[in-house]
Design a protein around this motif. Structure first.
Motif, PDB file in Angstrom:
ATOM      1  N   LEU A 138       0.735  -1.230  -0.113  1.00 52.31           N
ATOM      2  CA  LEU A 138      -0.014   0.023   0.050  1.00 52.31           C
ATOM      3  C   LEU A 138       1.055   1.299  -0.198  1.00 52.31           C
ATOM      4  CD1 LEU A 138      -2.702  -0.991   2.691  1.00 52.31           C
ATOM      5  CD2 LEU A 138      -3.088  -0.655   0.104  1.00 52.31           C
ATOM      6  N   LEU A 139       1.774   1.205   0.713  1.00 53.42           N
ATOM      7  CA  LEU A 139       2.723   2.345   0.861  1.00 53.42           C
ATOM      8  C   LEU A 139       3.438   2.395  -0.338  1.00 53.42           C
ATOM      9  CD1 LEU A 139       4.746   2.371   4.204  1.00 53.42           C
ATOM     10  CD2 LEU A 139       3.190   4.077   3.413  1.00 53.42           C
ATOM     11  N   THR A 140       3.969   1.538  -1.152  1.00 53.86           N
ATOM     12  CA  THR A 140       4.378   1.661  -2.605  1.00 53.86           C
ATOM     13  C   THR A 140       3.776   2.124  -3.646  1.00 53.86           C
ATOM     14  OG1 THR A 140       5.794  -0.300  -1.863  1.00 53.86           O
ATOM     15  CG2 THR A 140       6.057   0.265  -4.191  1.00 53.86           C
ATOM     16  N   ASP A 141       2.545   1.578  -3.298  1.00 56.84           N
ATOM     17  CA  ASP A 141       1.418   2.029  -4.348  1.00 56.84           C
ATOM     18  C   ASP A 141       1.084   3.567  -4.141  1.00 56.84           C
ATOM     19  OD1 ASP A 141       0.900  -0.306  -5.467  1.00 56.84           O
ATOM     20  OD2 ASP A 141      -0.608  -0.756  -4.340  1.00 56.84           O
ATOM     21  N   ALA A 142       1.150   3.974  -3.023  1.00 57.88           N
ATOM     22  CA  ALA A 142       0.692   5.340  -2.593  1.00 57.88           C
ATOM     23  C   ALA A 142       1.666   6.578  -2.902  1.00 57.88           C
ATOM     24  CB  ALA A 142       0.191   5.591  -1.269  1.00 57.88           C
ATOM     25  N   PHE A 143       3.140   5.980  -2.703  1.00 59.53           N
ATOM     26  CA  PHE A 143       4.237   7.344  -2.910  1.00 59.53           C
ATOM     27  C   PHE A 143       4.885   7.033  -4.040  1.00 59.53           C
ATOM     28  CE2 PHE A 143       3.565   7.425   1.623  1.00 59.53           C
ATOM     29  CZ  PHE A 143       4.046   8.602   1.989  1.00 59.53           C
ATOM     30  N   PRO A 144       5.395   8.079  -4.803  1.00 61.47           N
ATOM     31  CA  PRO A 144       5.942   8.251  -6.081  1.00 61.47           C
ATOM     32  C   PRO A 144       7.266   7.398  -5.984  1.00 61.47           C
ATOM     33  CG  PRO A 144       5.807  10.433  -5.191  1.00 61.47           C
ATOM     34  CD  PRO A 144       4.677   9.658  -4.283  1.00 61.47           C
ATOM     35  N   PRO A 145       7.980   7.038  -6.842  1.00 54.16           N
ATOM     36  CA  PRO A 145       9.312   6.454  -6.707  1.00 54.16           C
ATOM     37  C   PRO A 145      10.151   7.293  -5.956  1.00 54.16           C
ATOM     38  CG  PRO A 145       8.635   5.988  -8.845  1.00 54.16           C
ATOM     39  CD  PRO A 145       7.467   7.001  -8.154  1.00 54.16           C
ATOM     40  N   GLY A 199      16.550   5.463   4.270  1.00 59.26           N
ATOM     41  CA  GLY A 199      15.399   5.822   3.341  1.00 59.26           C
ATOM     42  C   GLY A 199      15.715   6.950   2.392  1.00 59.26           C
ATOM     43  N   ALA A 200      15.858   8.206   2.989  1.00 55.68           N
ATOM     44  CA  ALA A 200      16.179   9.388   2.451  1.00 55.68           C
ATOM     45  C   ALA A 200      17.384   9.055   1.477  1.00 55.68           C
ATOM     46  CB  ALA A 200      16.293  10.354   3.346  1.00 55.68           C
ATOM     47  N   LEU A 201      18.503   8.660   1.740  1.00 54.64           N
ATOM     48  CA  LEU A 201      19.681   8.395   0.851  1.00 54.64           C
ATOM     49  C   LEU A 201      19.165   7.335  -0.386  1.00 54.64           C
ATOM     50  CD1 LEU A 201      22.511   7.968   3.574  1.00 54.64           C
ATOM     51  CD2 LEU A 201      22.095   9.988   1.989  1.00 54.64           C
ATOM     52  N   THR A 202      18.449   6.417   0.086  1.00 55.23           N
ATOM     53  CA  THR A 202      18.015   5.692  -0.931  1.00 55.23           C
ATOM     54  C   THR A 202      17.433   6.542  -2.018  1.00 55.23           C
ATOM     55  OG1 THR A 202      18.064   3.693   0.562  1.00 55.23           O
ATOM     56  CG2 THR A 202      16.864   3.644  -1.748  1.00 55.23           C
ATOM     57  N   ASP A 203      16.585   7.146  -1.867  1.00 61.30           N
ATOM     58  CA  ASP A 203      15.637   8.102  -2.748  1.00 61.30           C
ATOM     59  C   ASP A 203      16.503   8.925  -3.589  1.00 61.30           C
ATOM     60  OD1 ASP A 203      13.154   7.201  -1.841  1.00 61.30           O
ATOM     61  OD2 ASP A 203      12.839   8.590  -0.429  1.00 61.30           O
ATOM     62  N   LYS A 204      17.647   9.066  -3.132  1.00 59.07           N
ATOM     63  CA  LYS A 204      18.647  10.009  -3.733  1.00 59.07           C
ATOM     64  C   LYS A 204      19.690   9.367  -4.431  1.00 59.07           C
ATOM     65  CE  LYS A 204      21.169  14.473  -3.123  1.00 59.07           C
ATOM     66  NZ  LYS A 204      21.508  15.310  -2.217  1.00 59.07           N
ATOM     67  N   TYR A 205      20.403   8.401  -3.982  1.00 54.49           N
ATOM     68  CA  TYR A 205      21.275   7.654  -4.502  1.00 54.49           C
ATOM     69  C   TYR A 205      21.216   6.249  -4.986  1.00 54.49           C
ATOM     70  CZ  TYR A 205      23.607  11.694  -2.506  1.00 54.49           C
ATOM     71  OH  TYR A 205      24.167  13.037  -2.174  1.00 54.49           O
ATOM     72  N   GLY A 206      19.798   5.525  -4.613  1.00 55.05           N
ATOM     73  CA  GLY A 206      19.708   4.254  -4.784  1.00 55.05           C
ATOM     74  C   GLY A 206      20.108   3.492  -3.768  1.00 55.05           C
ATOM     75  N   ALA A 207      19.510   2.075  -3.654  1.00 47.58           N
ATOM     76  CA  ALA A 207      20.000   1.455  -2.455  1.00 47.58           C
ATOM     77  C   ALA A 207      21.435   0.642  -2.469  1.00 47.58           C
ATOM     78  CB  ALA A 207      18.567   0.269  -2.380  1.00 47.58           C
ATOM     79  N   ARG A 208      21.896   0.725  -3.579  1.00 46.99           N
ATOM     80  CA  ARG A 208      23.171  -0.302  -3.679  1.00 46.99           C
ATOM     81  C   ARG A 208      24.176  -0.060  -2.742  1.00 46.99           C
ATOM     82  NH1 ARG A 208      26.514  -1.090  -9.314  1.00 46.99           N
ATOM     83  NH2 ARG A 208      27.574  -3.021  -8.776  1.00 46.99           N
ATOM     84  N   ILE A 209      24.635   1.005  -2.515  1.00 44.36           N
ATOM     85  CA  ILE A 209      25.887   1.493  -1.539  1.00 44.36           C
ATOM     86  C   ILE A 209      25.350   1.585  -0.234  1.00 44.36           C
ATOM     87  CG2 ILE A 209      27.479   3.184  -1.226  1.00 44.36           C
ATOM     88  CD1 ILE A 209      28.239   1.885  -3.490  1.00 44.36           C
ATOM     89  N   ALA A 242       9.142   7.062   2.832  1.00 48.68           N
ATOM     90  CA  ALA A 242       8.172   6.490   3.604  1.00 48.68           C
ATOM     91  C   ALA A 242       8.464   5.144   4.192  1.00 48.68           C
ATOM     92  CB  ALA A 242       6.894   6.211   2.452  1.00 48.68           C
ATOM     93  N   LEU A 243       9.294   4.230   3.712  1.00 41.91           N
ATOM     94  CA  LEU A 243       9.593   3.096   4.016  1.00 41.91           C
ATOM     95  C   LEU A 243      10.445   3.177   5.536  1.00 41.91           C
ATOM     96  CD1 LEU A 243       9.809   0.890   0.893  1.00 41.91           C
ATOM     97  CD2 LEU A 243       8.020   0.535   2.552  1.00 41.91           C
TER      98      LEU A 243
END
Length: 560
Positions: free
Chosen positions: A130-137, A341-351, A143-144
């Protein structure tokens, strides 16, 4: 209020309720078992502890993927609300189990906890979807991360409420969840959107459901009963039923794959594993759960059965203080989860996720350097570091997995994510508990005999004490029960007061358990470090930033 914040608010209620439930039961098990009048030194009583600890996870492991797929087909909001209702009913049933009901009460506790797990399963598979559906990428990581923070806040509340309510009535421990469940159900009914059905009839994948659920249940049961004594052994790995459970369970899971490949509407879309971030994220999560699933259990034994009694805490108060001493881990997670979570939105999850796993591995290694009577400051700093690593890994990894999924597959995909996590934790509990019990059964009898003689006890008493099952001593340590108060009457009936005073001292049992426990713990931690390092490599192999909405139409987007 924007709809995305409505969803976040509602799922936060569910997450707080679930985490309160998890930690309040873990911290308050001594109070619950004393209220039921369970004696850990009686034959067969150890089974009840294992089922209370693992029954919830066994149910979750077997239903999450099925629940996720059903939610994708028939509406996530509807089944998410149903989860609140089932959870509420089970919590009320748990609160009316009679005090002093002994083994019958323990059985009711296990059954009602399993019903509670069904409600929890509907909440778990749908909240993240539901969170993934509601929030833009570009906002999903945040959010998570906030959702993860809510889980940790619930953990704080569970520990504090468990300590406070245990002093009044153990039934209140289960009623705490009810206001959150009722509020969450009403909030979801009136505020969450119902997506109308497409009108297309989809056949239910019955054979896929049966083979996957049966395979996971049988393997989970095998691991559970492997921890119980069999014959003259402290462990049950040679129990024919355990061996048969593993064999049939594996056959079922192997059969699940060709069955799914032939289905028009499979339970789980195996083509999801063609998506690199999903596959490597799932594998990293599984290894992370495998490495740390039993860590909280082992730390609880360490604190309740060894460290706190050595420092003057009574056995009755050790469960609450063990929870307080582990808050530094949760504080680390609270700080880092939203940042991750905020760093992931900006740079991706990999690092971000990979660095988190490296920090976890470093903290586990530092734990191996501690003695059983450790320096408290060092212990708290290491737990805080572990919390930072877990916070930095968890929300980025979840965001990466969910971003890789087509909207129609988010329920089943999240179910698979949660299933891998729960199965990893179940295997972890069995694996590390087996290591601990193997070390205990080998060294505790010798250690207790030596300690008894060093305290001036007669040789025949020392010999009798050395025959007490190691699993019973471990059970007593975990439950924070004074071992002298529940020793067999045949052993204590004719003992003079001076000897009973020795057995009842706050140093006797902790010093007996300390060295053997640290041997088993260090072996477990070394294995965990290897698993986490492999998980870090897999986490890095997920590749760069990938979001389904941005990838659709490109070659790397899987065919829906």
């Amino acid at each position: 209020m924007e709809y995305k914040w409505v969803v976040l608010t509602n799922t936060t209620l569910g997450v707080i309720m679930s985490s309160i439930n998890m930690y309040i039961v873990l911290i308050s098990l001594p109070t619950i078992f004393r209220g039921l009048n369970i004696n850990p030194f009686l034959p067969g009583e150890f089974d009840y502890l294992l089922w209370v600890l693992m029954g919830y996870s066994i149910v979750l492991a077997s239903v999450l993927v099925t629940f996720g797929r059903i939610s994708d087909l028939y509406g996530r909001t509807r089944l998410y609300t149903l989860g609140f209702i089932i959870f509420t009913i089970a919590s009320i049933l748990l609160s009316v189990i009679p005090s002093g009901s002994g083994n019958l009460g323990a059985l009711l506790l296990i059954v009602f906890r399993m019903i509670q797990a069904v409600g929890g399963g509907f909440l778990m598979v749908n909240s993240t979807a539901l969170l993934t559906d509601a929030f833009p990428p570009g906002e999903r990581g945040k959010a998570l991360g906030l959702n993860q923070t809510a889980f940790i806040i619930g953990s704080f509340l569970g520990i504090i409420l468990g300590g406070l309510l245990s002093n009044y009535d153990w039934h209140l421990l289960f009623l705490v969840n009810v206001p959150f469940a009722v509020a969450g159900a009403l909030w979801s009914v009136f505020k969450l959107r119902r997506v109308s059905s497409s009108g297309i009839k989809v056949k239910i994948d019955y054979w896929g459901n049966v083979t996957l659920a049966a395979g996971l249940v049988l393997i989970s049961l095998g691991f559970t009963y492997a921890l119980m004594p069999y014959g003259n052994s402290e462990m049950g790995w040679l129990n024919p039923y355990v061996v048969l459970s593993f064999i049939v369970g594996v056959i079922m899971l192997v059969a699940f794959i060709p069955i799914e490949l032939r289905q028009e509407a499979p339970l789980f879309n195996l083509s999801l594993f063609k998506v690199r971030p999903f596959t490597y994220g799932i594998m990293a999560l599984f290894l992370s759960s495998l490495a740390r699933g039993a860590l909280m259990f082992l730390l609880t034994i360490w604190l309740q059965g060894i460290y706190l009694p050595l420092h003057g805490f009574s056995y009755a108060e050790t469960p609450f203080w063990a929870g307080i001493y582990m808050l530094s881990m949760l504080i680390g997670m609270v700080i880092m989860a939203p940042i991750g979570g905020a760093l992931t939105d900006k740079y991706g999850a990999r690092i971000v996720a990979t660095v988190g796993m490296i920090i976890i591995a470093a903290s586990l290694y530092l734990l191996t350097l501690l003695p059983y009577n450790f320096n408290l400051t060092s212990f708290e700093l290491i737990l805080f570091l572990n919390g930072l690593g877990n916070g930095l890994f968890s929300s980025p990894n979840t965001t990466s997995i969910m971003n890789a999924l087509h909207p129609k597959d988010r329920g089943a995909g999240n179910g698979m994510r949660q299933t891998f996590s729960n199965v990893g934790s179940t295997i972890s509990m069995a694996m590390f508990f087996s290591i601990a019990m193997s070390i205990f059964s080998q060294y505790v009898p010798v250690r207790i005999h030596e300690m008894a003689l060093s305290y001036g006890l007669p040789a025949d008493i020392a010999s009798s004490l050395s025959k007490i099952p190691a699993s019973s001593l471990l059970f007593a340590a975990f439950l924070g029960i004074d071992p002298a108060s529940v020793l067999p009457s045949t052993l204590t009936a004719n003992l003079p007061a001076s000897i009973m005073k020795v057995l009842d001292s706050s140093t006797f049992l902790p010093n007996v358990l300390g060295s053997p426990f640290m041997m088993g713990l260090r072996i477990s931690l070394y294995i965990s470090i290897v698993l986490v390092v492999i998980g870090a490599v897999l986490s890095y192999m997920r590749g760069g930033r990938y979001v389904y909405e941005e990838a659709k139409g490109k070659e790397e987007a899987y065919t829906a």
